[in-house]
Design a protein around this motif. Structure first.
Motif, short mmCIF file in Angstrom:
data_model
loop_
_atom_site.label_atom_id
_atom_site.label_comp_id
_atom_site.label_asym_id
_atom_site.label_seq_id
_atom_site.Cartn_x
_atom_site.Cartn_y
_atom_site.Cartn_z
N HIS A 126 -5.79 2.54 1.02
CA HIS A 126 -5.54 3.18 2.13
C HIS A 126 -4.71 2.58 3.19
N GLY A 127 -3.91 3.08 4.10
CA GLY A 127 -3.33 2.26 5.13
C GLY A 127 -2.18 2.95 5.44
N VAL A 128 -1.38 2.28 6.10
CA VAL A 128 0.04 2.65 6.90
C VAL A 128 1.12 1.80 6.31
N VAL A 129 2.24 2.43 6.29
CA VAL A 129 3.57 1.59 6.11
C VAL A 129 4.59 2.03 7.23
N VAL A 130 5.01 1.09 8.05
CA VAL A 130 5.77 1.39 9.28
C VAL A 130 7.23 0.99 8.73
N LYS A 131 8.20 2.08 8.87
CA LYS A 131 9.57 1.62 8.43
C LYS A 131 10.38 1.03 9.75
N ASP A 133 12.63 2.20 11.40
CA ASP A 133 13.01 3.11 12.38
C ASP A 133 11.74 3.55 12.93
N GLY A 134 10.65 2.96 13.04
CA GLY A 134 9.31 3.44 13.55
C GLY A 134 8.42 4.60 12.86
N GLN A 135 9.16 5.22 11.57
CA GLN A 135 8.55 6.12 10.96
C GLN A 135 7.24 5.43 10.42
N LYS A 136 6.24 6.23 10.44
CA LYS A 136 4.79 5.70 9.86
C LYS A 136 4.32 6.75 8.79
N VAL A 137 4.13 5.95 7.65
CA VAL A 137 3.79 6.66 6.48
C VAL A 137 2.42 6.36 6.24
N GLU A 138 1.45 7.26 6.14
CA GLU A 138 0.03 7.12 5.68
C GLU A 138 -0.21 7.16 4.29
N ILE A 139 -0.95 6.31 3.85
CA ILE A 139 -1.19 6.02 2.35
C ILE A 139 -2.81 6.33 2.33
N GLN A 140 -3.09 7.11 1.08
CA GLN A 140 -4.47 7.13 0.70
C GLN A 140 -4.41 7.76 -0.68
N ILE A 141 -4.68 6.84 -1.63
CA ILE A 141 -4.53 6.97 -3.09
C ILE A 141 -6.08 6.56 -3.83
N GLY A 142 -6.39 7.49 -4.38
CA GLY A 142 -7.86 7.23 -5.16
C GLY A 142 -9.05 7.81 -4.73
N GLU A 143 -8.80 8.75 -3.82
CA GLU A 143 -10.06 9.39 -3.29
C GLU A 143 -9.93 10.91 -3.66
N LEU A 200 8.53 5.38 -8.23
CA LEU A 200 7.47 6.33 -7.78
C LEU A 200 7.19 6.10 -6.05
N LEU A 201 7.12 4.97 -5.72
CA LEU A 201 7.02 4.77 -4.23
C LEU A 201 8.06 5.36 -3.43
N LYS A 202 9.39 5.26 -3.88
CA LYS A 202 10.37 5.97 -3.37
C LYS A 202 10.35 7.35 -3.47
N SER A 203 10.01 7.91 -4.56
CA SER A 203 10.05 9.44 -4.54
C SER A 203 8.77 10.05 -4.07
N ASN A 204 7.76 9.44 -3.93
CA ASN A 204 6.50 9.90 -3.42
C ASN A 204 6.36 9.91 -1.75
N TYR A 205 6.79 8.47 -1.55
CA TYR A 205 6.47 8.16 0.04
C TYR A 205 7.66 7.91 0.81
N ASN A 206 8.96 7.79 0.02
CA ASN A 206 10.08 7.35 0.59
C ASN A 206 9.91 5.76 1.16
N ILE A 207 9.35 5.01 0.26
CA ILE A 207 8.94 3.58 0.67
C ILE A 207 9.85 2.69 -0.20
N GLU A 208 10.49 1.65 0.50
CA GLU A 208 11.27 0.55 -0.16
C GLU A 208 10.36 -0.79 -0.23
N ASP A 211 9.88 -2.28 2.83
CA ASP A 211 8.57 -1.69 3.74
C ASP A 211 7.35 -2.50 3.75
N PHE A 212 7.07 -3.11 2.44
CA PHE A 212 5.67 -3.87 2.54
C PHE A 212 5.41 -4.71 3.58
N VAL A 213 6.49 -5.36 4.26
CA VAL A 213 6.36 -6.34 5.11
C VAL A 213 5.75 -5.82 6.32
#
Length: 445
Positions: A126-131, A133-143, A200-208, A211-213
């Motif tokens: 669960h959580g958020v990734v902030v890119k 440019d300020g875009q916030k990607v919400e993550i919830q996998i496993g529920e 998979l992260l790129k295609s599903n969430y547009n995360i590089e 971006d984990f930083v």
């Protein structure tokens, strides 16, 4: 009627507990529910009048709810204060790596845990990734039922003779709490499994990977809150310390009608690591909120802010250790909290010689007993365990610095700080009743 109300409160509580497993999710859910119940953000009011309802989220990690009283704010508030963070595993800032055909996320545990309890459990992210440019990607996998889950592996018993000779704190070391997230290789020649995860992260969430930083990702147990026991008398679920008190406090706040004194429910972050940071109770955000409300209703006055805080009464709504007969040697039975005996009040917490404790005074406890008896609330008085067995603390001592009356009060929990904690439905309901009575109490004129 009472049994029907108990079932309704506990069913609602289980829904909240399953929906919100991080502090951000708690704030998001409770802001939404508060607005559905007539609460508005402070900037939406031109002026404040008695029984107006205010919701103030802060940094998406803590929240304060106020109901304006008939008395001026400087006369004080009735405050419920709980925390919405729970022990968990946090994903590190450079977490993704491959080792011998497996992809892992490196983690750092948060709060006091028994590390061995977290292996071989189905886990969710669960959580958020902030890119950048300020875009916030919400993550919830496993529920969801069709979601994958994740796991921390353990050594097979057939080869664990050396492992089993280690002390419990070292059976699983902190740096080995790495979450297994993949095993399938891509077409890349080097680190092919990691490359597939990144794809998979790129295609599903547009995360590089970079971006984990700027991400806040939490690893939590994947199970929903459920009834426990053949008689369905208990609730089992993750994060009941301290969301059992946070959610019942919120539910009580929603049910309060008119109030004489201002009422407040304050749900904060970072208690499990010392109430630090901008969203922890040691921050001055709550004091700043009160100053803003004093200015709105009585004009700017530092003295009135001090009076408002000093004249307040608070229940530090935090859980207590439930007496467990399987581990009776660490409890002093006469001073223990028992499941199904009602809300537990702890005059003091702390360690050994009450170190780090608030230690409520007798006058406040006498007043509180009367409030609970008038509302027909079942309650008990307890301490955390035997004097030299260990200890723990809450946010009570921090709020007491303002000179207000504070006592710890909450639900007794079995297996506290484990992935799946156990509470009694009776105690959940009595806590809700206690909090509602406290917020609604009117002093004799």
């Amino acid at each position: 009627m009472e049994e029907k109300n108990l079932d309704q409160v506990c069913d609602t509580y289980k829904q909240y507990l399953s929906q919100a497993k991080t502090e951000r999710e708690c704030v998001s859910l409770l802001v939404k529910l508060a607005k559905e119940n007539g609460y508005r953000e402070l900037d939406e009011y031109k002026e404040l009048k008695p029984n107006d309802k205010i919701v103030i989220p802060y940094m998406n990690k803590c929240i304060a709810l106020f109901q304006v009283g008939k008395q001026p704010l400087e006369k004080g508030m009735n405050i419920l204060g709980a925390h919405i963070d729970s022990p968990r595993l946090d994903v590190k800032q450079n977490p993704l790596y491959e080792n011998e055909g497996f992809a892992y996320l490196d983690t750092h545990y948060y709060g006091g845990i028994k590390k061995y309890q977290w292996v071989t459990q189905p886990l969710a992210i669960h959580g958020v990734v902030v890119k950048k440019d300020g875009q916030k990607v919400e993550i919830q996998i496993g529920e969801k039922e069709d979601d994958p889950v994740f796991v921390i592996t353990d050594l097979l018993v057939h080869l664990s003779s050396s492992q089993l000779n280690k002390s419990a704190s070292m059976v699983i070391e902190g740096e080995n709490l790495d979450v297994l997230i993949g095993n399938q290789a891509s077409e890349a020649e080097k680190e092919a499994v990691k490359a597939n995860i990144l794809q998979l992260l790129k295609s599903n969430y547009n995360i590089e990977e970079d971006d984990f930083v700027s991400a806040e990702l939490e690893i939590v147990p994947a199970m929903k809150a459920r009834d426990c026991g053949l008689d369905r008398s208990m609730i089992i679920g993750y994060g009941q310390d301290d969301r059992v008190c946070a959610f019942t406090s919120f539910m009580a706040m929603m049910d309060v009608k008119e109030v004489d004194r201002w009422s407040c429910t304050l749900l904060v972050d970072k208690e499990e690591i010392g109430s630090v940071g901008a969203t922890g109770m040691q921050s001055r955000f709550f004091e700043n909120m009160v100053a803003e409300l004093v200015a709105r209703t009585q004009g700017e006055s530092e003295l009135k802010v001090r009076r408002a805080l000093a004249n307040s009464r608070m229940l530090s709504s935090d859980v207590s250790a439930g007496y467990d007969p399987l581990y009776a040697d660490v409890f002093e039975k006469r001073s223990s909290a028992f499941l199904s005996k009602g809300i537990a009040f702890n005059k003091y917490t702390g360690s050994r010689g009450k170190s780090g404790s608030n230690d409520a005074n007798a006058e406040y406890i006498g007043w509180l007993r009367n409030v609970m008896d008038q509302a027909d609330v079942s309650y008990q008085f307890a301490e955390l365990g035997k004097v030299d067995a260990g200890g723990g603390g809450t946010i009570a001592y921090i709020m007491a610095k303002y000179g207000m009356q504070v006592i710890d009060s909450g639900v007794a929990v079995l297996s506290m700080h484990s992935p799946y904690e156990v509470t009694s439905k009776v105690d959940v309901y009595e806590a809700y009743k206690a909090y509602r009575a406290f917020l609604s109490w009117e002093d004799e004129k």
